[in-house]
Design a protein around this motif. Structure first.
Motif, mmCIF file in Angstrom:
data_model
loop_
_atom_site.group_PDB
_atom_site.id
_atom_site.type_symbol
_atom_site.label_atom_id
_atom_site.label_comp_id
_atom_site.label_asym_id
_atom_site.label_seq_id
_atom_site.Cartn_x
_atom_site.Cartn_y
_atom_site.Cartn_z
ATOM 1 N N SER A 1 0.862 -1.174 0.000
ATOM 2 C CA SER A 1 0.000 0.000 0.000
ATOM 3 C C SER A 1 0.900 1.227 0.000
ATOM 4 N N GLY A 2 0.376 2.353 0.410
ATOM 5 C CA GLY A 2 1.201 3.545 0.493
ATOM 6 C C GLY A 2 0.392 4.791 0.764
ATOM 7 N N VAL A 3 1.096 5.830 1.148
ATOM 8 C CA VAL A 3 0.524 7.169 1.284
ATOM 9 C C VAL A 3 1.265 8.063 0.312
ATOM 10 N N MET A 4 0.525 8.634 -0.636
ATOM 11 C CA MET A 4 1.131 9.556 -1.582
ATOM 12 C C MET A 4 0.894 10.999 -1.147
ATOM 13 N N TYR A 5 1.774 11.879 -1.582
ATOM 14 C CA TYR A 5 1.651 13.296 -1.270
ATOM 15 C C TYR A 5 2.256 14.104 -2.418
ATOM 16 N N LEU A 6 1.963 15.399 -2.405
ATOM 17 C CA LEU A 6 2.396 16.294 -3.485
ATOM 18 C C LEU A 6 1.877 15.817 -4.838
ATOM 19 N N VAL A 7 0.614 15.367 -4.839
ATOM 20 C CA VAL A 7 -0.043 14.987 -6.091
ATOM 21 C C VAL A 7 -0.642 16.267 -6.689
ATOM 22 N N PRO A 8 -0.085 16.780 -7.779
ATOM 23 C CA PRO A 8 -0.551 18.064 -8.318
ATOM 24 C C PRO A 8 -2.047 18.069 -8.616
ATOM 25 N N SER A 9 -2.686 19.208 -8.373
ATOM 26 C CA SER A 9 -4.137 19.309 -8.537
ATOM 27 C C SER A 9 -4.578 19.102 -9.978
ATOM 28 N N PHE B 1 5.093 7.375 0.049
ATOM 29 C CA PHE B 1 5.705 6.725 1.212
ATOM 30 C C PHE B 1 5.273 5.269 1.112
ATOM 31 N N GLN B 2 6.170 4.418 0.700
ATOM 32 C CA GLN B 2 5.833 3.021 0.504
ATOM 33 C C GLN B 2 5.452 2.345 1.818
ATOM 34 N N ILE B 3 4.294 1.679 1.797
ATOM 35 C CA ILE B 3 3.891 0.825 2.908
ATOM 36 C C ILE B 3 3.828 -0.585 2.326
ATOM 37 N N LYS B 4 4.794 -1.391 2.683
ATOM 38 C CA LYS B 4 4.908 -2.716 2.091
ATOM 39 C C LYS B 4 5.667 -3.621 3.037
ATOM 40 N N GLU B 5 5.190 -4.827 3.199
ATOM 41 C CA GLU B 5 5.858 -5.761 4.101
ATOM 42 C C GLU B 5 7.324 -5.905 3.700
ATOM 43 N N GLY B 6 8.217 -5.521 4.614
ATOM 44 C CA GLY B 6 9.641 -5.616 4.352
ATOM 45 C C GLY B 6 10.231 -4.432 3.616
ATOM 46 N N SER C 1 8.622 -0.890 4.038
ATOM 47 C CA SER C 1 7.954 0.354 4.435
ATOM 48 C C SER C 1 8.986 1.445 4.706
ATOM 49 N N GLY C 2 8.776 2.599 4.068
ATOM 50 C CA GLY C 2 9.691 3.717 4.205
ATOM 51 C C GLY C 2 10.413 4.059 2.919
ATOM 52 N N ASP C 3 10.347 3.173 1.928
ATOM 53 C CA ASP C 3 10.939 3.486 0.623
ATOM 54 C C ASP C 3 10.256 4.709 0.013
ATOM 55 N N PHE C 4 11.007 5.485 -0.769
ATOM 56 C CA PHE C 4 10.414 6.463 -1.672
ATOM 57 C C PHE C 4 9.979 5.733 -2.940
ATOM 58 N N VAL C 5 8.794 6.049 -3.442
ATOM 59 C CA VAL C 5 8.417 5.658 -4.792
ATOM 60 C C VAL C 5 8.062 6.947 -5.521
ATOM 61 N N LEU C 6 8.837 7.273 -6.535
ATOM 62 C CA LEU C 6 8.665 8.511 -7.289
ATOM 63 C C LEU C 6 7.921 8.180 -8.570
ATOM 64 N N LEU C 7 6.726 8.745 -8.694
ATOM 65 C CA LEU C 7 5.828 8.352 -9.774
ATOM 66 C C LEU C 7 5.673 9.423 -10.847
ATOM 67 N N GLN C 8 5.598 8.958 -12.090
ATOM 68 C CA GLN C 8 5.293 9.811 -13.250
ATOM 69 C C GLN C 8 6.261 10.990 -13.380
ATOM 70 N N GLU C 9 7.559 10.662 -13.455
ATOM 71 C CA GLU C 9 8.633 11.606 -13.769
ATOM 72 C C GLU C 9 9.073 12.493 -12.607
ATOM 73 N N VAL C 10 8.571 12.256 -11.411
ATOM 74 C CA VAL C 10 9.028 13.032 -10.251
ATOM 75 C C VAL C 10 10.475 12.656 -9.935
ATOM 76 N N THR C 11 11.288 13.643 -9.558
ATOM 77 C CA THR C 11 12.680 13.384 -9.204
ATOM 78 C C THR C 11 13.031 13.999 -7.853
#
Length: 223
Positions: free
Chosen positions: A102-110, A123-128, A130-140
């Motif tokens: 699962s995860g909690v995303m933030y800074l999703v442009p309007s 904020f990655q929520i995943k067994e083993g 949790s805490g990873d960054f996942v940068l989606l759709q060209e975010v750096t």
């Protein structure tokens, strides 16, 4: 006398502004999903979020045969976000997958269109994991002196493990200030980056197929 009065008014104004900046806002009122809309891979957007997800015992309960998310109607810049979560292992709740992800995303442009999964930082929520960054759709981000590659879904691993045993409540924190992003899990620093290519946006709670509960979703604006 007038000068003193004016100084008092100015001082009072700035104190008030500072207090407002530090005030914690509950994005989830623990009663219903007011302030959120839902999106599901089958139904699409639902302005009435309760069509896809539910509230029970002061918790947001996300489960079912299809993936989806809850999106905040509000957008935020420079904030501290706090969310509590736990895996729901009760077999009576329908699920799509046995993978605890699962995860909690933030800074999703309007202006970002709804789909699985939109532009932003997760904020990655995943067994083993949790805490990873996942940068989606060209975010750096710049992490430890290196800029990440722009891509559809780029993972930057956590610095440390901090997730509690399955079934227990965890507390995640995200601090976003002028492009500097800090992620904490249960009080422990798990990831950090600078020069984020997104600096303002909405909050998103993910359901990727394994039942998960959220509570105490709060945000505090910071200077």
């Amino acid at each position: 006398m007038n000068t003193i009065y004016r100084l008092l008014l100015v001082t009072s104004f700035f104190i008030s502004q500072n207090n407002n900046a530090q005030k914690r806002i509950a994005l989830f009122n623990q009663k219903d999903l007011k302030g959120w809309y839902a999106f599901g891979e089958e139904k699409g957007k639902a302005n009435n979020a309760s069509e896809l997800f539910s509230v029970e015992n002061n918790m947001i309960r996300m489960y079912g045969p299809k993936a989806g998310y809850l999106m905040s109607e509000q957008s935020f810049r420079n904030f501290e976000l706090t969310v509590e979560f736990r895996w729901n292992t009760d077999s009576q709740f329908a699920k799509k997958s046995n993978s605890k992800n699962s995860g909690v995303m933030y800074l999703v442009p309007s202006e970002t269109p709804d789909f699985l999964w939109p532009k932003g930082i997760q904020f990655q929520i995943k067994e083993g994991a949790s805490g990873d960054f996942v940068l989606l759709q060209e975010v750096t981000l710049n992490i430890n002196g290196t800029k990440t590659e722009a891509g559809k879904s780029v993972v930057s691993k956590r610095f440390a493990d901090a997730e509690k045993p399955i079934g227990e409540w965890n507390k995640l924190q995200v601090i976003s200030k002028n492009g500097v992003i800090t992620q904490k899990l249960n009080g422990k620093l798990v990831n950090k980056g600078i020069e984020s290519s997104v600096t303002e946006g909405r909050i998103l709670l993910q359901y990727e197929g394994y039942p998960i509960d959220f509570r105490k979703v709060c945000i505090k604006k910071i200077k």
